[in-house]
Write a protein that holds these residues in place. Structure first.
Motif, PDB file in Angstrom:
ATOM      1  N   ILE A   3       8.339 -14.327  26.378  1.00 23.78           N
ATOM      2  CA  ILE A   3       8.132 -14.173  27.820  1.00 23.78           C
ATOM      3  C   ILE A   3       7.197 -12.974  28.026  1.00 23.78           C
ATOM      4  CG2 ILE A   3       9.288 -13.690  30.023  1.00 23.78           C
ATOM      5  CD1 ILE A   3      11.809 -15.030  28.630  1.00 23.78           C
ATOM      6  N   LYS A   4       6.038 -13.229  28.613  1.00 21.94           N
ATOM      7  CA  LYS A   4       5.010 -12.196  28.705  1.00 21.94           C
ATOM      8  C   LYS A   4       5.260 -11.288  29.909  1.00 21.94           C
ATOM      9  CE  LYS A   4       1.809 -12.334  26.219  1.00 21.94           C
ATOM     10  NZ  LYS A   4       1.755 -11.647  24.900  1.00 21.94           N
ATOM     11  N   LYS A   5       4.950 -10.021  29.698  1.00 19.23           N
ATOM     12  CA  LYS A   5       5.083  -9.001  30.744  1.00 19.23           C
ATOM     13  C   LYS A   5       4.275  -9.406  31.983  1.00 19.23           C
ATOM     14  CE  LYS A   5       3.303  -5.208  29.449  1.00 19.23           C
ATOM     15  NZ  LYS A   5       3.125  -4.230  28.384  1.00 19.23           N
ATOM     16  N   ALA A   6       3.145 -10.029  31.704  1.00 20.89           N
ATOM     17  CA  ALA A   6       2.245 -10.396  32.800  1.00 20.89           C
ATOM     18  C   ALA A   6       2.901 -11.357  33.794  1.00 20.89           C
ATOM     19  CB  ALA A   6       0.981 -11.026  32.228  1.00 20.89           C
ATOM     20  N   HIS A   7       3.968 -12.024  33.323  1.00 16.91           N
ATOM     21  CA  HIS A   7       4.663 -12.956  34.228  1.00 16.91           C
ATOM     22  C   HIS A   7       5.518 -12.240  35.269  1.00 16.91           C
ATOM     23  CE1 HIS A   7       4.252 -16.313  30.970  1.00 16.91           C
ATOM     24  NE2 HIS A   7       3.133 -16.107  31.669  1.00 16.91           N
ATOM     25  N   GLY A   8       5.568 -10.943  35.147  1.00 21.63           N
ATOM     26  CA  GLY A   8       6.282 -10.162  36.153  1.00 21.63           C
ATOM     27  C   GLY A   8       7.765 -10.050  35.833  1.00 21.63           C
ATOM     28  N   LEU A   9       8.460  -9.358  36.725  1.00 22.68           N
ATOM     29  CA  LEU A   9       9.887  -9.072  36.530  1.00 22.68           C
ATOM     30  C   LEU A   9      10.683 -10.369  36.412  1.00 22.68           C
ATOM     31  CD1 LEU A   9      11.274  -6.360  36.348  1.00 22.68           C
ATOM     32  CD2 LEU A   9      11.862  -6.589  38.786  1.00 22.68           C
TER      33      LEU A   9
END
Ligand code: CTP
Length: 407
Positions: A283-289
Motif C-alpha cells: 500500500i503506497k504512501k501516495a494513496h494517502g491516509l
C-alpha cells in the motif's frame, strides 16, 4: 555445567565436587573468581575438568565467553558462594566473568554458601539470600560445625556429596515424567499480514514456549513446537512446524489434534484481530491516509477445547497475560479464562509495565480446577520445569487417562 568457585577457604572442597561431577559423566567448565585461585591453582581445575579455565572477561575474543557460557549451561553451581558473591548476585553486579555468566544464564542456579556464622546470619546476607531464593535460585543452607579458625557454627560448605545430590535432584527433577507422551506447544507471536511488507504483530519472544519445549524434552516427551515469530532458536530435539499467522497456527493445531497428543500448551501470543483485507501489493504512501479495518481471529485455544468435546484428552493448557499486581486477582482472572475457554489449566502472568515479554525470567501462577500453584518464579526454564512437573501430575501414569476436570 558451570562450576563457579569463589574465594573462600572452602574452595579446596570444590575440587572434590568437581571430581564427583566428572566421574558421573558431566561436562564441567570451571569458572573460578580471581580470589578462588589464591586457594586452588588453575592447573588443578583444568586437569580435573579436562577443559581450559577462563577467568577473564577479556579472553574469549569473538566468542563473548560470558554470554556463550551463560546461555549454553544446563545448570550453574557456585560452590563455595561467598557473602560477597551472594551480595553481588543479588544486585546484578557484573564485575568478573562468573558474575557476568550468572546474568546471562537461563539455566537453574544452585548456590552452596560458605562463610563465617556472623556473616551468614547478618541481616544483609539474610535479605540477599531471601531475594535470590525468590528469584528461583536454589540457595542451599550451609552446614554447622568447625569453621576456619577455632570458631564453630553455621556457615560450613555443605559436604560435596550433598551439593552433588542437590544438583542431580534439580537436573533430573522431571526425568521420565513425560516419557512416552506427545506434547504439542505453540510459541512466539503471530503476524497478521496487511500487505506484503506490513503486519500486526506483538511483543512475544517465544522464550517461554521454547523453555517449555526444553523442559518437556528433558522430561522424556516427544515435542512438537508450533512456532510463530520467535527471537530464539527452537530446541534441536523438538519437531518444529512454522506457523506465522493465527490462521496457519489454527490449521496446524487442528491437524495435530488428529494425532491425539497427550497435552497441548498454547504459549503463543495469537493476535486477537487481523486486517479484514490483505492487499497483494504494497500500500503506497501516495494513496494517502489509510484506515485499517480489523476482524477477530479464531480463538484457537477455545476451538481445540471445543473440538475435544466431553473427552479428557489431550490435556489443554492456555496462557493469560494480565496487568494486575494482586495474586488473588490474577488467580481469579485465570479461573474466569479457564471456564471461558474450556481449558484444563491456565498459566497466568502479570505483564504490567512491559514485564515478562522478552525477559529471561518470569513469575506465573498455574491455575487449574484443583487450585493455584505458585507463584512460580525464576528463569523461564526453571518455571517451565515446574510447569512440566505439574502437567505430569495432572496427566498421571502413562497407562491411565488424564483426570477429567469438571469446572
Ligand atoms: N489464544 C488463542 N487464539 C487466539 C488468542 C489467544 O489460542 N486468537 C490463546 C493464547 O495462546 C493463550 C490464551 O489464548 O493461551 C490467551 O487468551 P486471551 O483470551 O487472548 O488472553 P489475553 O491475551 O490475556 O487477552 P484478553 O485478556 O484480552 O482476553
Amino acid at each position: 555445567m558451570i562450576l563457579g568457585v569463589c574465594g573462600g577457604i572452602a574452595a579446596y572442597k570444590s575440587v572434590e565436587l568437581l571430581r564427583l561431577f566428572t566421574q558421573a559423566g558431566y561436562e564441567v567448565n570451571v569458572v573460578p573468581t580471581r580470589n578462588a585461585l589464591r586457594f586452588v591453582g588453575l592447573p588443578t581445575f583444568e586437569a580435573l575438568s579436562g577443559n581450559p579455565v577462563d577467568i577473564s572477561l577479556w579472553d574469549g575474543g569473538g566468542n563473548v565467553t560470558h554470554v556463550s557460557q551463560g546461555l549454553s549451561a544446563d545448570i550453574i553451581v557456585i560452590a563455595p558462594a561467598t557473602a560477597d558473591f551472594i551480595a553481588r548476585s543479588t544486585h546484578g553486579i557484573a564485575s568478573d566473568l562468573l558474575s557476568n555468566i550468572l546474568l546471562t544464564a537461563t539455566a537453574p542456579v544452585v548456590l552452596a554458601p560458605a562463610m563465617h556464622t556472623q556473616m551468614w546470619e547478618h541481616p544483609a546476607t539474610r535479605a540477599n539470600v531471601s531475594t535470590l531464593r525468590k528469584r528461583g535460585y536454589i540457595v542451599l543452607d550451609p552446614d554447622s560445625g568447625p569453621l576456619t579458625g577455632s570458631d564453630s557454627g553455621s556457615g560450613r560448605l555443605p559436604a560435596p556429596k550433598q551439593i552433588f545430590d542437590a544438583v542431580e535432584a534439580q537436573l533430573h527433577a522431571n526425568t521420565g515424567a513425560l516419557l512416552g507422551r506427545h506434547v504439542v506447544i505453540s510459541a512466539g507471536g503471530t503476524q497478521e499480514d496487511w500487505d506484503p511488507v506490513r503486519f500486526i504483530g506483538n511483543r512475544s519472544s517465544g522464550k517461554q514456549g521454547v523453555a517449555l519445549a526444553r523442559a518437556a524434552l528433558a522430561a522424556g516427551a516427544r515435542v512438537t513446537l508450533v512456532a510463530g515469530h520467535m527471537e530464539i532458536d527452537p530446541p534441536a530435539g523438538a519437531h518444529t512446524i512454522p506457523a506465522l499467522s493465527g490462521e496457519r497456527m489454527h490449521k496446524v493445531l487442528v491437524d495435530l489434534m488428529a494425532e491425539q497428543p497427550d497435552c497441548v500448551i498454547m504459549a503463543a501470543a495469537v493476535a486477537d484481530f487481523r486486517p479484514l483485507a490483505q492487499s497483494a501489493h504494497k500500500i503506497k504512501k501516495a494513496h494517502g491516509l489509510q484506515s485499517l479495518e480489523l476482524e477477530q481471529t479464531t480463538d484457537i485455544l477455545a476451538d481445540i477445547c471445543a473440538q475435544r468435546g466431553g473427552g479428557s484428552t489431550p490435556l489443554i493448557v492456555g496462557f493469560a497475560a494480565e496487568t494486575t499486581e494482586s495474586q488473588q486477582e490474577l488467580a481469579k482472572l485465570a479461573l474466569g479464562k479457564l471456564a471461558a475457554k474450556g481449558a484444563d489449566a491456565i498459566i497466568v502472568n502479570n505483564v504490567s509495565d512491559g514485564q515478562i515479554f522478552g525477559s529471561d525470567s518470569t513469575e506465573v501462577l498455574f491455575v487449574d480446577a484443583h487450585g493455584t500453584t505458585g507463584p512460580i518464579r525464576g528463569s523461564k526454564l526453571n518455571v517451565a520445569h515446574a510447569v512440566v512437573h505439574r502437567l505430569a501430575e495432572l496427566l498421571g501414569p502413562l497407562d491411565s487417562s488424564p483426570r477429567t476436570i469438571n469446572i
